[in-house]
Design a protein around this motif. Structure first.
Motif, short mmCIF file in Angstrom:
data_model
loop_
_atom_site.label_atom_id
_atom_site.label_comp_id
_atom_site.label_asym_id
_atom_site.label_seq_id
_atom_site.Cartn_x
_atom_site.Cartn_y
_atom_site.Cartn_z
N GLU A 146 -15.95 3.50 18.87
CA GLU A 146 -15.67 2.35 18.02
C GLU A 146 -15.14 1.20 18.85
O GLU A 146 -14.39 1.39 19.80
CB GLU A 146 -14.63 2.73 16.96
N LEU A 147 -15.56 -0.01 18.46
CA LEU A 147 -15.02 -1.24 19.05
C LEU A 147 -14.31 -2.01 17.96
O LEU A 147 -14.79 -2.11 16.83
CB LEU A 147 -16.14 -2.10 19.65
N LEU A 148 -13.16 -2.55 18.30
CA LEU A 148 -12.39 -3.43 17.41
C LEU A 148 -12.38 -4.82 18.02
O LEU A 148 -12.49 -4.98 19.24
CB LEU A 148 -10.95 -2.96 17.29
N ASP B 9 -9.62 7.32 24.31
CA ASP B 9 -10.92 7.82 24.75
C ASP B 9 -12.07 7.44 23.82
O ASP B 9 -13.24 7.52 24.21
CB ASP B 9 -10.90 9.36 24.89
N ASN B 10 -11.76 7.06 22.60
CA ASN B 10 -12.79 6.77 21.61
C ASN B 10 -12.88 5.30 21.20
O ASN B 10 -13.84 4.92 20.55
CB ASN B 10 -12.54 7.59 20.33
N LEU B 11 -11.88 4.52 21.55
CA LEU B 11 -11.71 3.20 20.96
C LEU B 11 -11.37 2.15 22.02
O LEU B 11 -10.58 2.41 22.93
CB LEU B 11 -10.57 3.28 19.94
N ALA B 12 -11.98 0.97 21.88
CA ALA B 12 -11.65 -0.16 22.76
C ALA B 12 -11.68 -1.44 21.95
O ALA B 12 -12.30 -1.51 20.88
CB ALA B 12 -12.63 -0.24 23.92
N LYS B 13 -11.00 -2.45 22.47
CA LYS B 13 -10.97 -3.77 21.84
C LYS B 13 -11.78 -4.76 22.68
O LYS B 13 -11.61 -4.83 23.90
CB LYS B 13 -9.53 -4.30 21.75
N LYS C 134 -22.13 4.16 26.80
CA LYS C 134 -22.29 5.00 27.99
C LYS C 134 -20.97 5.65 28.40
O LYS C 134 -20.95 6.75 28.95
CB LYS C 134 -22.85 4.18 29.16
N GLU C 135 -19.86 4.97 28.11
CA GLU C 135 -18.54 5.51 28.44
C GLU C 135 -18.04 6.50 27.38
O GLU C 135 -16.94 7.04 27.50
CB GLU C 135 -17.53 4.37 28.60
#
Length: 145
Positions: free
Chosen positions: A105-107, A67-71, A100-101
């Motif tokens: 954090e983005l990796l 829910d908090n993190l995407a690559k 917005k989502e």
């Protein structure tokens, strides 16, 4: 640069156009083995494209981890559109979407030649340890949103 549209892929036709550009860049230019370029994550990722009236000129995918993190993965810009701000605009669109989502954090794994590009777009190197993926050297980077 005018006549560019940035959008989330919702149609199979646009997804196939994104895949075509990825094959052109990663397989054709960089020698990534075809069997590694398209993968199971493509089915669950959110895909973004930049298009002109003539062609898809940029793409990347966002793979949710939790829910908090995407690559951010598979970012590719058509050769003749590189170093013209297309990649930064695409990354900005992806970051806006992620915020917005509710992502925090983005990796990403940046090819070493692209580390400066990602730094210029607010990403930080997490480790100087080189990661080898598909025969290409990468560094782990992140951005807190």
């Amino acid at each position: 640069m005018t006549n560019m549209e940035f959008k989330i892929v919702t149609r199979e036709k646009d997804l196939q156009r994104a895949f075509k550009l990825r094959r052109e860049v990663f397989i054709g230019e960089q020698g990534v083995p075809a069997e590694l370029e398209l993968d199971e994550d493509d089915k669950r990722a959110i895909h973004f494209i930049v298009q002109t009236p003539e062609a898809v000129i940029g793409t990347c995918r966002l793979l949710l981890v939790n829910d908090n993190l995407a690559k951010v993965q598979r970012m590719a810009i058509k050769k003749e559109y590189r170093n013209k701000g297309v990649g930064s605009r695409l990354l900005s669109e992806v970051m806006d979407f992620a915020k917005k989502e509710g992502l925090e954090e983005l990796l990403l794994h940046a090819q070493t030649h692209a580390v400066a590009f990602y730094k210029n777009n607010g990403f930080n190197v997490l480790s100087e340890d080189i990661i080898e993926e598909a025969g290409i050297e990468h560094l782990k980077m992140n951005k807190i949103l």
